[in-house]
Scaffold this motif. Structure first.
Motif, PDB file in Angstrom:
ATOM      1  N   TRP A 226      57.093  11.083  71.937  1.00  0.00           N
ATOM      2  CA  TRP A 226      57.922   9.938  71.424  1.00  0.00           C
ATOM      3  C   TRP A 226      57.607   8.738  72.233  1.00  0.00           C
ATOM      4  O   TRP A 226      57.450   8.616  73.432  1.00  0.00           O
ATOM      5  N   GLY A 227      57.597   7.564  71.338  1.00  0.00           N
ATOM      6  CA  GLY A 227      57.799   6.134  71.978  1.00  0.00           C
ATOM      7  C   GLY A 227      58.965   5.859  72.550  1.00  0.00           C
ATOM      8  O   GLY A 227      59.899   6.642  72.127  1.00  0.00           O
ATOM      9  N   ALA A 228      59.290   4.765  73.161  1.00  0.00           N
ATOM     10  CA  ALA A 228      60.419   4.449  73.832  1.00  0.00           C
ATOM     11  C   ALA A 228      61.181   3.645  72.818  1.00  0.00           C
ATOM     12  O   ALA A 228      62.368   3.148  72.976  1.00  0.00           O
TER      13      ALA A 228
ATOM     14  N   LEU B 101      62.170   4.563  66.328  1.00  0.00           N
ATOM     15  CA  LEU B 101      61.474   5.230  66.999  1.00  0.00           C
ATOM     16  C   LEU B 101      60.076   5.892  66.648  1.00  0.00           C
ATOM     17  O   LEU B 101      60.283   6.376  65.300  1.00  0.00           O
TER      18      LEU B 101
ATOM     19  N   TYR C 117      61.880   7.021  63.214  1.00  0.00           N
ATOM     20  CA  TYR C 117      63.388   7.469  63.091  1.00  0.00           C
ATOM     21  C   TYR C 117      64.069   6.160  63.284  1.00  0.00           C
ATOM     22  O   TYR C 117      63.366   5.429  63.853  1.00  0.00           O
TER      23      TYR C 117
END
Lengths: 115, 109
Positions: free
Chosen positions: B99-101, B87, B35
Motif C-alpha cells: 500500500w501507498g500512504a 490509496l 481505493y
C-alpha cells in the motif's frame, strides 16, 4: 448483516490489558485480513488468512494473534496491549478465487487507544 | 525493498479535473488497485488494472504503465464529495498487497 462487521468501533484500553477485536463477514469470502492504519503511513498488514483453518503473518505481526475457526469470523487479539498499538484497525475480506479481481471489502474500523 | 509513492496532498477546484499519480517498485506485479477513503471511514474499491492502458468508470479513470511502474487516477467533474484520501496498492509476485500512504484530495468550491 450485509458485508463485514467489526466490534467494538472504539475502545480505550489500559496498557497490559488483553483485548480482542471481532470481525465477521457474511459474503463467504475465503480470505480475510487485519490491517492497522496510522497517520502518514499506508495500511500495514498484521495477519491474514487465506482460508478457514489457516493463518499467516503480515508485515507487523508482533504483539498480535489471530484465529480462523470458520469462514465467517476472524478475531484479532492483543495479548498485552502497549501504547504503540494505538491505531485504527481494519478487518477486510476478499474472494481470492480464480476469476476474481481480489478486491478487498473493509469493515468500518476499530479505533483503539492504549494508555 | 518494495515501495509505493504518491503525493501526500493535492488541492483542486469543484468541477475541474485532477490526476493523482502513483509510482511503484515491487517484487513482481499482479495488479494495481485504487481505493477511496473518506475521513473516518473504511477504504472502498475504485478500480483495478492489470494490463497497460486506461480503464474508465464514470467520472473516474485509472491508467497503468507496467514498463514505467506508473499509474494514475483521473477524476473528472470534481464534486465536493470527492474530498477524500486515495490509496494506491500493488499486488506483488506473492499476491501480497503493498500500500501507498495515500493522497489526501481537498476540493475547494
Amino acid at each position: 448483516i450485509a458485508g463485514i462487521t467489526q466490534a467494538p468501533t472504539s475502545q480505550i484500553l489500559a496498557a497490559g490489558r488483553r483485548m480482542t477485536l471481532r470481525c465477521t463477514q457474511d459474503m463467504r469470502h475465503n480470505a480475510m485480513y487485519w490491517y492497522r492504519q496510522d497517520l502518514g503511513l499506508g495500511l500495514r498488514l498484521i495477519h491474514y488468512s487465506n482460508t478457514a483453518g489457516t493463518t499467516g503473518k503480515g508485515e507487523v505481526p508482533d504483539g498480535y494473534s489471530v484465529s480462523r475457526a470458520n469462514t465467517d469470523d476472524f478475531p484479532l487479539t492483543l495479548a498485552s496491549a502497549v501504547p504503540s498499538q494505538t491505531s485504527v484497525y481494519f478487518c477486510a475480506s476478499s474472494d481470492s478465487t480464480s476469476g476474481s479481481t481480489g478486491e478487498l471489502f473493509f469493515g468500518e474500523g476499530s479505533r483503539l487507544t492504549v494508555l | 525493498g518494495q515501495n509505493i509513492d504518491q503525493p501526500t496532498e493535492m488541492t483542486a477546484t469543484e468541477g475541474a479535473i485532477v490526476q493523482i499519480n502513483c509510482t511503484y517498485q515491487t517484487s513482481g506485479f499482479n495488479g494495481l488497485f485504487w481505493y477511496q477513503q473518506h475521513a473516518g471511514e473504511a477504504p472502498t474499491f475504485l478500480s483495478y488494472n492489470v494490463l497497460d492502458g486506461l480503464e474508465e468508470k464514470g467520472r473516474f479513470s485509472s491508467f497503468l504503465s507496467r514498463s514505467k511502474g506508473y499509474s494514475y487516477l483521473l477524476l473528472k467533474e470534481l464534486q465536493m464529495k470527492d474530498s477524500a484520501s486515495y490509496l494506491c496498492a500493488v499486488l506483488d509476485s506473492n499476491y501480497q498487497l503493498i500500500w501507498g500512504a495515500g493522497t489526501k484530495l481537498i476540493i475547494k468550491p
